[in-house]
Enzyme design. Sequence first.
Site, PDB file in Angstrom:
ATOM      1  N   SER A 243      50.502   2.007  94.739  1.00  0.00           N
ATOM      2  CA  SER A 243      49.763   2.229  93.491  1.00  0.00           C
ATOM      3  C   SER A 243      49.962   1.121  92.453  1.00  0.00           C
ATOM      4  O   SER A 243      50.936   0.364  92.499  1.00  0.00           O
ATOM      5  CB  SER A 243      50.109   3.584  92.845  1.00  0.00           C
ATOM      6  N   SER A 281      46.948   3.765  97.836  1.00  0.00           N
ATOM      7  CA  SER A 281      47.375   3.223  96.554  1.00  0.00           C
ATOM      8  C   SER A 281      46.549   3.854  95.448  1.00  0.00           C
ATOM      9  O   SER A 281      45.315   3.781  95.455  1.00  0.00           O
ATOM     10  CB  SER A 281      47.200   1.700  96.536  1.00  0.00           C
ATOM     11  N   ASP A 283      45.118   3.523  92.069  1.00  0.00           N
ATOM     12  CA  ASP A 283      44.802   2.390  91.196  1.00  0.00           C
ATOM     13  C   ASP A 283      44.031   2.912  89.990  1.00  0.00           C
ATOM     14  O   ASP A 283      42.818   3.121  90.048  1.00  0.00           O
ATOM     15  CB  ASP A 283      43.987   1.350  91.960  1.00  0.00           C
TER      16      ASP A 283
END
Length: 365
Positions: A243, A281, A283
Amino acid sequence: MTLSTPTGKPRFRSLGVKLPGQPGPGNAITDVPGVAVGYTTLVIDDHVRTGVTAILPRPHADVAHPCAAGWYSLNGNGEMTGTTWITESGALSLPVLITNTHAVGPCHRGVVDWVATERPDGAHEWLLPVVAETWDGYLNDINGSHIQPWHAIAAIEAAQPGGMDEGSVGGGTGMNCYGFKGGSGTASRVVAHGRHEYTVGVFVQANFGARRELTVAGIPVGDALADDNPLEDWSVARPGAGSVIVVIATDAPLLPGQCTALARRVPLGLARTGTTGSHFSGDVFLAFSTANEGALTSGFPHPEKEFEDLRFIPWSHIDPFYAAVVQSVEEAVLNALTANETMIGREGHRSPALPRERLATLLNR
């Protein structure tokens, strides 16, 4: 413009590589007047590598005064609380905290407790703090409940303008980026607008990217730096996972929709460093404007205030601010990587530092 952090850590420009745009005097989010950053860093024994970062849009005394704000998610495998209210009201009026994935709750409570104690007039209605996270479970005992509300309060209290540290500090303490030690990074750009100059500042908690993707100043270097990558060999982690949280601040007068548009440009800056955006991830990006103080009072109705006024940059002049976001995000990630050393954490897990001299040699070729 500084080539090292206040504690003497090298920043990316110390490698002698030029990047586009005009940075502010500190090349940091705190170049935006009134913005302050504070850290709580926890490094305990061999298993705790974590912390909290607090970003105050306005000084402590004025923190409840709303800012125009907007947010954007490139990939939703992550958390940023308070965003539905930002979408609804277009306003942000509390400290923004960034921590690890399993510490969002204590930090949320910490913001509420701090406001109730220090700014009680702001706690009479409701509080919807913004708390964001990235995952530090490779280096940190993430399930150990090591972060408590008072750690969040300490980060808020520690927030100050001016020079700020980078690398393994605050919420970025246990983070990794492109298979190297990552964490906290910042940068800024100055934007001319007619007779005025404004600053766009960025803070990044960088915990993303696979080593093979790493690109620096337009040059793919990941394959040349592919050795010594213990994170990629770890069975639980997936290359590119982890992330990234980005917070954008500016003193340019913007509408909430324009703040959202700035947040949507963050992926272009991240892409300059090589990432393609992993499914694993989260984001998530936030942008706010400190201009127009006194407007966007999104609490209960104020009978004496029939209308509010907002001054804003015309949409036809917004492009230089987009460029400032993209350039600052790229450099903030590179600063997070550069201002770091190798870290060993829980169960002996090791995150190697970016080999700065090798990288400089590659870039100079």
